[in-house]
Design an enzyme around this catalytic site. Structure first.
Site, PDB file in Angstrom:
ATOM      1  N   ASP A 115      92.072  34.288  15.779  1.00 31.96           N
ATOM      2  CA  ASP A 115      92.949  34.198  14.612  1.00 31.96           C
ATOM      3  C   ASP A 115      93.940  35.362  14.579  1.00 31.96           C
ATOM      4  O   ASP A 115      93.761  36.338  13.855  1.00 31.96           O
ATOM      5  CB  ASP A 115      92.074  34.187  13.342  1.00 31.96           C
ATOM      6  N   TYR A 224      94.161  32.811  27.058  1.00 34.07           N
ATOM      7  CA  TYR A 224      93.421  31.556  27.165  1.00 34.07           C
ATOM      8  C   TYR A 224      94.197  30.408  27.808  1.00 34.07           C
ATOM      9  O   TYR A 224      93.785  29.258  27.730  1.00 34.07           O
ATOM     10  CB  TYR A 224      92.937  31.101  25.787  1.00 34.07           C
ATOM     11  N   CYS A 405     107.486  42.677 -19.525  1.00 32.98           N
ATOM     12  CA  CYS A 405     106.199  43.371 -19.414  1.00 32.98           C
ATOM     13  C   CYS A 405     105.289  42.891 -20.544  1.00 32.98           C
ATOM     14  O   CYS A 405     105.688  42.913 -21.718  1.00 32.98           O
ATOM     15  CB  CYS A 405     106.412  44.880 -19.506  1.00 32.98           C
TER      16      CYS A 405
HETATM   17  S1  IVH Z   1      95.354  26.835  23.511  1.00 31.58           S
HETATM   18  C1  IVH Z   1      98.436  23.644  24.223  1.00 31.58           C
HETATM   19  N1  IVH Z   1      93.259  28.316  23.048  1.00 31.58           N
HETATM   20  O1  IVH Z   1      95.707  28.370  18.048  1.00 31.58           O
HETATM   21  C2  IVH Z   1      97.352  24.571  23.890  1.00 31.58           C
HETATM   22  N2  IVH Z   1      95.003  28.309  21.440  1.00 31.58           N
HETATM   23  O2  IVH Z   1      97.405  25.586  17.175  1.00 31.58           O
HETATM   24  C3  IVH Z   1      97.822  25.901  23.521  1.00 31.58           C
HETATM   25  N3  IVH Z   1      94.614  29.829  19.550  1.00 31.58           N
HETATM   26  O3  IVH Z   1      99.120  28.494  18.757  1.00 31.58           O
HETATM   27  C4  IVH Z   1      96.892  26.718  22.751  1.00 31.58           C
HETATM   28  N4  IVH Z   1      92.684  30.605  20.231  1.00 31.58           N
HETATM   29  O4  IVH Z   1      97.846  30.690  18.620  1.00 31.58           O
HETATM   30  C5  IVH Z   1      94.457  27.898  22.596  1.00 31.58           C
HETATM   31  N5  IVH Z   1      91.360  29.632  22.809  1.00 31.58           N
HETATM   32  C6  IVH Z   1      92.550  29.222  22.359  1.00 31.58           C
HETATM   33  C7  IVH Z   1      93.093  29.703  21.143  1.00 31.58           C
HETATM   34  C8  IVH Z   1      94.330  29.197  20.705  1.00 31.58           C
HETATM   35  C9  IVH Z   1      93.599  30.673  19.287  1.00 31.58           C
HETATM   36  C10 IVH Z   1      95.783  29.635  18.652  1.00 31.58           C
HETATM   37  C11 IVH Z   1      97.126  29.696  19.312  1.00 31.58           C
HETATM   38  C12 IVH Z   1      97.767  28.377  19.091  1.00 31.58           C
HETATM   39  C13 IVH Z   1      96.969  27.802  17.956  1.00 31.58           C
HETATM   40  C14 IVH Z   1      96.788  26.309  18.130  1.00 31.58           C
END
Ligand code: IVH
Length: 669
Positions: A115, A224, A405
């Site tokens: 997050d 990731y 106020c």
């Molecule tokens: S993959 C096409 N993997 O979640 C896939 N996203 O709405 C691209 N996020 O914008 C994202 N952890 O900011 C992926 N293990 C993870 C993630 C992750 C957090 C966030 C990322 C992305 C949003 C997905």
């Protein structure tokens, strides 16, 4: 060896140590050794400006120069994932994938959903060339300079590893809980608006125009997703392992599974365990592992069909909103507070929740009598996240933010760049006056025992006090009943008020309630200037030299002493005998060993405490300064001195003196 070759060798070595420290958490050399290598590199780099490289480890400290962010188009659009909140949706996803692949076997890679804010970084021939925020998915902000300061992100990859010549890597920039708490403690102390959660803090930090600020805030990043033409494997999981091999921080929680049951197990496990992680997570991400299967599944207009996010349930309750109260603080800031029917949420009864400011309150469109959802933000503070509009009373009125106020009727104002609304009437708005008196008597300020908010309220309403100085003229006879009741407590109160006149100067200074001057800053100012008189005379430049004092605090101190009413209050307090002089403060004696020297203290010490060293320096005629500049005479460095301070000292050629050297130099044991 040629100096130029040595530069290259040192850069490689320092990159490796950075990686071992920030990614693997397993350093093989001590801080001092690291610093010595860094010093050598900086010295050689300053001799060879033609060798400048933005990816040199020496560039991790950032710079104070303000930057504008350029908009850059993403080579591959940054998609988002569709969210699900329950197991049935996960099952639907699983079945959809299976159908889409004509029932052939497939693996799912389960990951944590971090997050923070997503970042995309491009590497060419092993060097970081550009880092861009998600933006609208098509184009984002070029935040390369800021990203270079995040220590766990590799700037140069180890040449022995076989990574593709060009690739793009995506991940999440995060502020770990520990950095977040440290930052908010600092902001509370300075009466600055707190960050609601680590995500906002990370985002605010990464978009800071000053990369030196980013360097200090302890951001981290997990990766990731790997994109490019010639990736090492058709398996997403294996590609992430490769990323890890190349030096990127990846999640150890990743699992490749081949059944729905295993997915549920992963979800259940991390729903319980995520509170033990150093960073915030808000769900898990499921991805079809094979890249060729991913390609066959393709995407909808917005989301890939091969991945989905499962969001953890935030602990949430629903209750009735009775009213919104508007509280006026001692600075005049007005905070809307929701008053609700008591409800149990994550083990505690919640009755009230701050709505923070006009913008946040208005965005919720609350009506009186609404049923509202309350969640624990960042797992700590209850927060209203919305109303159940289907249960809204037909006649229910929307509740507007106030324009006057609620305490004194003065029109509220909003200052540029600030989210809060203020009542500007600090002369006669009762909660502001009472708030200032309550601050004055509080434990860390004048520490007047036996007086509390209720007594202050009572004396104020009885017209006995109009400001803090009036406390000193209170008589026992005024405080006890006409029949002599409460005599004992009245005596104690008057006694403790009188006793407070001799508190140390840092406390009486803090008690004045100068905006942004918290306990710690008050101590530094008191130590530096020695008396209120000297502080009042200080010019902006002199204030800026004090540890922890920046532009905003310096300006606030100056404005405080420009206000006639504050000077009157100080006059009254002085007349009452309140101490505004630092005990044992020896004005920089001209003949002290350290006379005329400006010294910055950094690190942890073993023979004396940091505070003691500050006193020693001043008693020997030296001055304690907060930040290193070309005017610094030397840095007194303990163990674990911050690498950024050390780098700065080295680059300016400022001597770094160890604890023992300092003691020998000053002839102190
Ligand atoms: S993959 C096409 N993997 O979640 C896939 N996203 O709405 C691209 N996020 O914008 C994202 N952890 O900011 C992926 N293990 C993870 C993630 C992750 C957090 C966030 C990322 C992305 C949003 C997905």
């Amino acid at each position: 060896m040629q100096e130029v070759d040595r530069i290259l060798q040192l850069r490689e070595e320092l990159h490796r140590h950075n990686y071992r420290y920030y990614v693997l958490n397993a350093p093989v050399i001590g801080d001092q050794e690291f610093d010595t290598l860094m010093h050598e590199l900086q010295m050689l780099e300053s001799r060879h400006p033609e060798m400048f490289d933005p990816n040199s480890p020496s560039q991790r400290v950032g710079s104070d120069l303000s930057q504008e962010f350029r908009q850059v188009e993403h080579k591959y659009p940054m998609l988002s994932l569709s969210n699900t909140y329950n197991r049935d949706d996960v099952k639907d996803f699983y079945v959809r994938v299976s159908d889409g692949l004509g029932n052939e076997p497939f693996d799912i890679c389960c990951e944590l959903k971090y997050d923070g804010l997503s970042i995309s970084i491009i590497y060419e021939h092993g060097a970081l060339v550009r880092a861009v925020t998600r933006g609208d998915g098509v184009q984002g902000d070029d935040v390369t300079t800021n990203v270079r300061t995040i220590r766990s992100i590799p700037l140069k990859l180890d040449g022995d590893k076989s990574y593709p010549a060009n690739f793009e890597v995506r991940g999440e920039v995060l502020m770990p809980w520990a950095s977040f708490e440290k930052l908010n403690t600092q902001r509370r102390e300075r009466e600055e608006q707190l960050f609601a959660n680590p995500r906002n803090a990370a985002s605010g930090t990464l978009k800071s125009k000053n990369s030196a600020v980013v360097a200090e805030r302890g951001l981290d990043a997990y990766f990731y997703y790997l994109l490019g033409e010639d990736l090492p494997s058709d398996s997403h999981y294996d590609n992430i392992l490769s990323l890890n091999q190349w030096g990127f921080k990846t999640s150890e929680a990743m699992r490749c599974v081949s059944s729905l049951e295993e997915i549920y197990e992963f979800i259940d496990y991390w729903d319980r365990q995520r509170s033990t992680l150093p960073v915030a997570t808000d769900g898990i991400v499921l991805k079809v592992n094979s890249l060729s299967q991913q390609a066959r599944l393709g995407m909808t207009a917005k989301n890939p069909r091969w991945a989905i996010a499962y969001k953890f349930q935030a602990e949430r309750a629903c209750t009735r909103l009775n009213n919104i109260a508007f509280q006026v603080g001692r600075t005049g800031a007005v905070t809307p507070v929701a008053e609700m029917e008591p409800v149990l949420l994550a083990g505690t009864i919640v009755r009230r929740a701050s709505l923070h400011n006009a913008d946040i309150m208005n965005s919720l469109h609350l009506h009186r009598g609404d049923y509202v959802y309350v969640e624990k933000a960042g797992e700590i503070i209850p927060q209203i996240v919305g109303a159940d509009e289907t249960r809204r009373n037909a006649g229910g009125e929307p509740i507007p933010f106030i324009s006057l106020c609620p305490e004194c009727g003065t029109p509220l104002v909003r200052y540029e760049g600030e989210a809060a609304s203020y009542c500007p009437n600090d002369v006669s708005c009762p909660p502001q006056i009472k708030g200032k008196i309550e601050h004055f008597i509080s434990r860390d300020a004048m520490n007047i025992e036996f007086l509390g908010p209720e007594t202050v309220d009572e004396y104020f309403n009885r017209n006995l006090i109009h400001d803090a100085a009036d406390l000193y003229s209170l008589q026992v006879g005024q405080l006890c009943g006409a029949d002599g009741s409460k005599l004992k407590s009245a005596r104690k109160i008057v006694e403790s008020i009188q006793k407070s006149r001799s508190v140390s100067f840092d406390r009486s200074l803090y008690a004045l309630g100068i905006r942004f001057v918290g306990k710690v800053v008050a101590k530094s100012l008191a130590r530096h200037f020695g008396s209120l008189d000297a502080l009042q005379r200080a010019a902006r430049e002199e204030l800026l030299e004090v540890e922890g004092v920046g532009e905003i605090i310096a300006q606030s101190v100056i404005s405080y002493f420009h206000d006639e009413r504050n000077l009157m209050l100080i006059g009254k307090l002085e007349m009452a005998g309140v101490n505004f002089i630092m005990e044992n403060h020896i004005e920089g004696s001209a003949d002290g060993v350290l006379s005329g020297k400006s010294i910055v203290i950094s690190g942890v010490f073993t023979r004396h405490s940091r505070e003691e060293y500050k006193d020693i320096i001043e008693s020997l005629g030296g001055r304690n300064l907060s930040s290193i500049s070309s005017k610094t005479s030397f840095v007194l460095a303990g163990e674990n001195m911050g690498p950024s301070k050390l780098q700065k000292a080295r680059s300016l050629g400022i001597p770094v003196v160890s604890e023992n050297e300092f003691l020998a130099m000053t002839d102190i044991s």
